[in-house]
Design a protein around this motif. Structure first.
Motif, short mmCIF file in Angstrom:
data_model
loop_
_atom_site.label_atom_id
_atom_site.label_comp_id
_atom_site.label_asym_id
_atom_site.label_seq_id
_atom_site.Cartn_x
_atom_site.Cartn_y
_atom_site.Cartn_z
N GLY A 12 48.25 -71.55 -10.78
CA GLY A 12 48.02 -71.72 -9.25
C GLY A 12 48.17 -73.29 -8.73
N ARG A 13 47.93 -73.75 -7.60
CA ARG A 13 48.11 -75.09 -7.25
C ARG A 13 47.08 -75.43 -6.20
NH1 ARG A 13 49.57 -77.42 -2.90
NH2 ARG A 13 49.91 -75.40 -1.45
N ASN A 14 46.15 -76.49 -6.60
CA ASN A 14 45.02 -77.18 -5.71
C ASN A 14 45.95 -77.42 -4.64
OD1 ASN A 14 43.23 -78.76 -4.45
ND2 ASN A 14 42.42 -79.28 -6.38
N PRO A 15 45.42 -76.67 -3.28
CA PRO A 15 46.08 -77.17 -1.91
C PRO A 15 45.73 -78.78 -1.53
CG PRO A 15 44.34 -75.68 -1.63
CD PRO A 15 44.46 -75.78 -3.19
N ARG A 16 44.89 -79.15 -2.24
CA ARG A 16 44.48 -80.38 -1.49
C ARG A 16 45.25 -81.65 -2.15
NH1 ARG A 16 38.52 -82.44 0.53
NH2 ARG A 16 38.71 -80.04 1.10
N THR A 17 45.43 -81.52 -3.53
CA THR A 17 46.21 -82.37 -4.30
C THR A 17 47.35 -81.99 -4.82
OG1 THR A 17 45.20 -81.61 -6.55
CG2 THR A 17 43.87 -83.34 -5.25
N GLY A 18 47.62 -80.70 -4.77
CA GLY A 18 48.81 -80.23 -5.12
C GLY A 18 48.94 -79.99 -6.65
N GLU A 19 48.05 -80.48 -7.44
CA GLU A 19 47.95 -80.26 -8.77
C GLU A 19 47.76 -78.83 -9.28
OE1 GLU A 19 44.64 -81.47 -12.62
OE2 GLU A 19 44.51 -81.98 -10.35
N ALA A 20 48.59 -78.54 -10.42
CA ALA A 20 48.59 -77.05 -10.90
C ALA A 20 47.37 -76.89 -11.74
CB ALA A 20 49.88 -76.99 -11.89
N VAL A 21 46.69 -75.70 -11.38
CA VAL A 21 45.71 -75.47 -12.02
C VAL A 21 45.74 -73.94 -12.56
CG1 VAL A 21 44.07 -76.74 -10.68
CG2 VAL A 21 44.54 -74.43 -9.90
N ASP A 22 45.13 -73.75 -13.89
CA ASP A 22 45.01 -72.54 -14.41
C ASP A 22 44.00 -71.45 -13.51
OD1 ASP A 22 46.81 -72.59 -16.11
OD2 ASP A 22 45.54 -73.64 -17.50
N VAL A 23 44.35 -70.28 -13.15
CA VAL A 23 43.58 -69.38 -12.34
C VAL A 23 43.26 -68.14 -13.30
CG1 VAL A 23 43.11 -67.57 -10.64
CG2 VAL A 23 44.31 -69.69 -9.95
N PRO A 24 42.19 -67.92 -13.94
CA PRO A 24 41.79 -66.87 -14.92
C PRO A 24 41.98 -65.36 -14.26
CG PRO A 24 39.68 -67.86 -14.12
CD PRO A 24 40.58 -68.53 -13.42
N ALA A 25 42.11 -64.49 -15.14
CA ALA A 25 42.03 -62.97 -14.72
C ALA A 25 40.81 -62.59 -14.23
CB ALA A 25 42.64 -62.37 -16.02
N LYS A 26 40.93 -61.79 -13.39
CA LYS A 26 39.89 -61.14 -12.65
C LYS A 26 39.80 -59.97 -12.10
CE LYS A 26 41.08 -64.09 -8.85
NZ LYS A 26 40.74 -65.26 -7.86
N ARG A 27 38.75 -59.13 -11.81
CA ARG A 27 38.89 -57.93 -10.98
C ARG A 27 38.36 -58.24 -9.58
NH1 ARG A 27 34.69 -54.91 -14.40
NH2 ARG A 27 34.00 -54.79 -12.27
N VAL A 28 39.19 -57.67 -8.61
CA VAL A 28 38.93 -57.73 -7.30
C VAL A 28 38.36 -56.38 -6.90
CG1 VAL A 28 40.33 -59.92 -7.07
CG2 VAL A 28 41.22 -57.70 -6.74
N PRO A 29 37.71 -56.42 -5.70
CA PRO A 29 37.30 -55.26 -4.89
C PRO A 29 38.74 -54.82 -3.89
CG PRO A 29 36.22 -56.98 -3.85
CD PRO A 29 36.84 -57.67 -4.92
N TYR A 30 38.80 -53.44 -4.11
CA TYR A 30 39.90 -52.82 -3.32
C TYR A 30 39.31 -51.62 -2.51
CZ TYR A 30 44.18 -50.27 -2.33
OH TYR A 30 45.19 -49.78 -1.64
N PHE A 31 39.76 -51.51 -1.24
CA PHE A 31 39.31 -50.47 -0.31
C PHE A 31 40.61 -49.83 0.13
CE2 PHE A 31 38.73 -48.90 3.90
CZ PHE A 31 37.63 -47.64 3.69
N LYS A 32 40.58 -48.31 -0.11
CA LYS A 32 41.67 -47.51 0.37
C LYS A 32 40.99 -46.45 1.55
CE LYS A 32 44.87 -44.09 -0.84
NZ LYS A 32 45.45 -43.10 -2.15
N PRO A 33 41.41 -46.57 2.70
CA PRO A 33 40.89 -45.66 3.75
C PRO A 33 41.17 -44.42 3.56
CG PRO A 33 42.73 -47.04 4.78
CD PRO A 33 42.52 -47.69 3.32
N GLY A 34 40.49 -43.25 3.73
CA GLY A 34 40.57 -42.10 3.76
C GLY A 34 41.42 -41.54 4.93
N LYS A 35 41.94 -40.35 4.71
CA LYS A 35 42.60 -39.64 5.70
C LYS A 35 42.20 -39.60 6.94
CE LYS A 35 45.48 -35.33 5.89
NZ LYS A 35 45.88 -34.13 5.31
N GLU A 36 41.03 -39.33 7.15
CA GLU A 36 40.36 -39.22 8.47
C GLU A 36 40.07 -40.52 9.24
OE1 GLU A 36 36.85 -37.09 7.88
OE2 GLU A 36 37.79 -35.39 7.02
#
Length: 93
Positions: free
Chosen positions: A61-85
């Protein structure tokens, strides 16, 4: 809608319950969803949708403030899938 508005709506619909009881119900509901997701599970609310998690790979990734490259670790993120109704209610024309 924010949490306090949700609690007010629940109190209005359930006048037989005290405010602390309504808050406890909401706490248990959200805690159970969060715990199930933390255990890599899935929560399905028929007619509403399903909560699950997705894996994100590690990346550069990139630090938006400094522009410096940074490593972003693997992670789990929440996900929502709306139902048909839910999709049908949102897309009524």
């Amino acid at each position: 809608m924010i949490r306090s508005e949700l609690l007010q709506a629940l109190a209005k619909e359930n006048s037989g319950l005290r405010a602390d009881e309504i808050e406890r119900v909401a706490d248990v509901f959200f805690d159970e969803i969060a715990q199930r997701l933390a255990d890599n599970g899935r929560v399905e609310l028929r007619g509403f949708g399903a909560f699950s998690t997705r894996e994100r790979d590690s990346r550069r990734g990139r630090n938006p403030r400094t522009g410096e490259a940074v490593d972003v670790p693997a992670k789990r993120v929440p996900y929502f899938k709306p139902g048909k109704e839910m999709r049908a209610r949102l897309n009524t024309d």
